[in-house]
Design a protein around this motif. Structure first.
Motif, PDB file in Angstrom:
ATOM      1  N   THR A  16       2.738  10.488  -9.266  1.00 34.01           N
ATOM      2  CA  THR A  16       2.581  10.119  -7.851  1.00 34.01           C
ATOM      3  C   THR A  16       2.766  11.309  -6.910  1.00 34.01           C
ATOM      4  OG1 THR A  16       4.929   9.527  -7.700  1.00 34.01           O
ATOM      5  CG2 THR A  16       3.396   7.768  -8.299  1.00 34.01           C
ATOM      6  N   LYS A  17       2.966  12.490  -7.454  1.00 33.41           N
ATOM      7  CA  LYS A  17       3.266  13.684  -6.669  1.00 33.41           C
ATOM      8  C   LYS A  17       2.276  13.894  -5.520  1.00 33.41           C
ATOM      9  CE  LYS A  17       3.180  18.725  -7.124  1.00 33.41           C
ATOM     10  NZ  LYS A  17       3.171  19.869  -8.074  1.00 33.41           N
ATOM     11  N   LYS A  18       0.996  13.849  -5.819  1.00 33.64           N
ATOM     12  CA  LYS A  18      -0.017  14.204  -4.820  1.00 33.64           C
ATOM     13  C   LYS A  18      -0.048  13.217  -3.662  1.00 33.64           C
ATOM     14  CE  LYS A  18      -4.869  15.510  -4.327  1.00 33.64           C
ATOM     15  NZ  LYS A  18      -6.173  15.717  -5.014  1.00 33.64           N
ATOM     16  N   ILE A  19      -0.029  11.927  -3.961  1.00 33.08           N
ATOM     17  CA  ILE A  19      -0.133  10.933  -2.893  1.00 33.08           C
ATOM     18  C   ILE A  19       1.123  10.911  -2.027  1.00 33.08           C
ATOM     19  CG2 ILE A  19       0.769   8.990  -4.274  1.00 33.08           C
ATOM     20  CD1 ILE A  19      -1.353   7.253  -2.821  1.00 33.08           C
ATOM     21  N   VAL A  20       2.283  11.140  -2.646  1.00 29.17           N
ATOM     22  CA  VAL A  20       3.536  11.184  -1.886  1.00 29.17           C
ATOM     23  C   VAL A  20       3.525  12.371  -0.931  1.00 29.17           C
ATOM     24  CG1 VAL A  20       6.027  11.588  -2.053  1.00 29.17           C
ATOM     25  CG2 VAL A  20       4.933   9.940  -3.586  1.00 29.17           C
ATOM     26  N   ASN A  21       3.150  13.528  -1.430  1.00 30.75           N
ATOM     27  CA  ASN A  21       3.116  14.730  -0.599  1.00 30.75           C
ATOM     28  C   ASN A  21       2.107  14.583   0.541  1.00 30.75           C
ATOM     29  OD1 ASN A  21       4.062  17.375  -0.035  1.00 30.75           O
ATOM     30  ND2 ASN A  21       2.224  18.244  -0.950  1.00 30.75           N
ATOM     31  N   THR A  22       0.955  13.992   0.222  1.00 30.58           N
ATOM     32  CA  THR A  22      -0.092  13.794   1.227  1.00 30.58           C
ATOM     33  C   THR A  22       0.370  12.875   2.352  1.00 30.58           C
ATOM     34  OG1 THR A  22      -1.819  14.106  -0.443  1.00 30.58           O
ATOM     35  CG2 THR A  22      -2.464  13.001   1.593  1.00 30.58           C
ATOM     36  N   PRO A  38       0.812  -1.243   0.000  1.00 27.73           N
ATOM     37  CA  PRO A  38       0.000   0.000   0.000  1.00 27.73           C
ATOM     38  C   PRO A  38       0.832   1.275   0.000  1.00 27.73           C
ATOM     39  CG  PRO A  38      -0.846  -1.589   1.587  1.00 27.73           C
ATOM     40  CD  PRO A  38       0.449  -2.152   1.100  1.00 27.73           C
ATOM     41  N   THR A  39       1.979   1.251   0.693  1.00 28.53           N
ATOM     42  CA  THR A  39       2.796   2.467   0.806  1.00 28.53           C
ATOM     43  C   THR A  39       4.002   2.455  -0.132  1.00 28.53           C
ATOM     44  OG1 THR A  39       4.005   1.442   2.643  1.00 28.53           O
ATOM     45  CG2 THR A  39       2.120   2.853   3.206  1.00 28.53           C
ATOM     46  N   SER A  40       3.942   1.655  -1.193  1.00 27.77           N
ATOM     47  CA  SER A  40       5.115   1.488  -2.059  1.00 27.77           C
ATOM     48  C   SER A  40       5.574   2.802  -2.690  1.00 27.77           C
ATOM     49  CB  SER A  40       4.812   0.462  -3.155  1.00 27.77           C
ATOM     50  OG  SER A  40       3.706   0.879  -3.946  1.00 27.77           O
ATOM     51  N   ARG A  41       4.625   3.643  -3.069  1.00 29.31           N
ATOM     52  CA  ARG A  41       5.005   4.911  -3.717  1.00 29.31           C
ATOM     53  C   ARG A  41       5.676   5.873  -2.733  1.00 29.31           C
ATOM     54  NH1 ARG A  41      -0.866   5.280  -6.468  1.00 29.31           N
ATOM     55  NH2 ARG A  41      -1.233   4.133  -4.541  1.00 29.31           N
ATOM     56  N   THR A  42       5.142   5.906  -1.510  1.00 27.48           N
ATOM     57  CA  THR A  42       5.742   6.769  -0.488  1.00 27.48           C
ATOM     58  C   THR A  42       7.134   6.263  -0.104  1.00 27.48           C
ATOM     59  OG1 THR A  42       3.550   7.261   0.385  1.00 27.48           O
ATOM     60  CG2 THR A  42       5.430   7.763   1.804  1.00 27.48           C
TER      61      THR A  42
END
Length: 388
Positions: free
Chosen positions: A259-265, A218-222
């Protein structure tokens, strides 16, 4: 006191300070800096600087600059590269000349005076970023110029520091001078670093972030974004730059991907809840009031000069680049904060025996006071710009 206990106290007091400062319309960062002075050795003596606190603070700087990179508009940074360079040059030269001369007039040796000038040529944009984000001015022409100037300022500061160590020589470690070959090697490595930044933005980061979307986590992008962030910070430090600069470029690279938005969030709440408050408190923990009265004339005059040289230097550079006076004021006040960059430079000078202990403490005082006043001045200049 254990680190966990210290962390609880830091988070409790910074939360209360943030609430109180918000009620009176003062930037929360100012409250966090003051809390560091109050609970530190300077006043209540509850919390002391430790390696773990410094490491948390370093992560705070890295995450703060990473978020600034994610939120930065690449086109704006490219557009305002030339004015940023002009601001950085004038904002470096003026403090070196003026503050170096003032230190010499206070009776310090030439090498000490010159190094003091180098210390105050540094800019810590981390604190300015907080205020710029608060006013939603991070991607304005003024915000882009401040960010670009901070990057150029950091590179110039590293070059000056390297030359200073090479000319004066270090009595620590080997006891000899840095060889010209070592300086040349460092410059080559820094050049390769910036070439790597281009590859990162263009191909590496997009590929990594694309692959992260295929992982069954679930958190792979972060996590992937954090790997890029910390890797770039580490590489920047290896080649002699600030880790904050590496993190900033990592943020820019990740910010160009879907992925910018989800990483920043996901990253912003963690950093603002733990690491960033520890960073601002750590600056206040450096303050000591020993010999304060004896050093007061030096501290007062150097604080005034620290503020004016960066302010006027940044404003002068922006006017040369074609900005109007009000925008120039925002850029100038945005360059005042010294924070971690000046503290790191001063620490290097102290370890290299370029500064004695009392002078080092006085310089820390000037850095902290100037950094405390910086967000207030930037907030004032942004309000004046908004009224136009």
């Amino acid at each position: 006191m254990s680190f966990i206990g210290s962390l609880v106290i830091i988070l409790l007091f910074t939360t209360l300070a943030g609430h109180l400062t918000a009620r009176v319309g003062i930037p929360a960062v100012l409250g966090q800096l003051l809390i560091g002075i109050i609970i530190g050795p300077g006043v209540l003596n509850i919390i002391h600087p430790t390696d773990l606190i410094e490491q948390f603070a370093e992560i705070g700087v890295i995450l703060l600059m990473f978020m600034a990179g994610i939120e930065s508009d690449m086109q704006q940074l490219k557009k305002y590269f030339k004015p940023a360079l002009a601001v950085a040059l004038s904002g470096v030269l003026l403090p070196v000349i003026v503050m170096g001369t003032a230190s010499f007039c206070f009776g310090y040796h030439f090498q000490e005076a010159l190094f003091i000038g180098v210390v105050f040529s540094a800019t810590s944009v981390s604190i300015s970023v907080v205020v710029l984000r608060e006013f939603k001015a991070l991607n304005s022409k003024e915000g882009a110029t401040v960010l670009g100037a901070a990057v150029a300022d950091d590179i110039l500061g590293v070059l000056l520091l390297s030359l200073m160590i090479a000319i004066v020589g270090s009595n620590s470690g080997t006891g000899g001078q840095e060889s010209p070959n070592n300086i040349l090697l460092q410059l080559v490595l820094q050049g390769l670093f910036f070439a790597g930044v281009f590859l990162l933005v263009r191909w590496i980061a997009p590929s990594i972030m694309y692959l992260s979307t295929k992982l069954l986590i679930p958190t792979s992008r972060t996590i992937s974004a954090m790997i890029i962030c910390l890797s770039m910070a580490y590489i920047a430090e290896v080649v002699g730059l600030s880790g904050a600069i590496g993190a900033f470029f990592a943020g820019i690279a990740v910010g160009q991907t879907p992925t910018k938005k989800i990483v920043n969030t996901n990253i912003e709440p963690i950093s603002n809840a733990i690491f960033v408050p520890v960073f601002f408190v750590s600056i206040g923990l450096s303050v000591s009031f020993n010999n304060f009265l004896v050093s007061l004339p030096f501290i007062v005059i150097m604080t005034i000069l620290a503020i004016l040289t960066k302010w006027l230097g940044g404003e002068m550079g922006s006017l040369i680049a074609g900005f109007d006076r009000d925008s120039g004021r925002v850029i100038g006040t945005g360059m005042i904060a010294r924070g971690e960059m000046a503290l790191i430079t001063a620490q290097i000078g102290f370890n290299a025996h370029l500064l004695d202990k009392n002078l080092y403490i006085d310089i820390i005082f000037v850095i902290v006071i100037a950094t405390l006043l910086a967000p207030l001045l930037l907030r004032w200049s942004l309000r004046k710009l908004a009224k136009i």
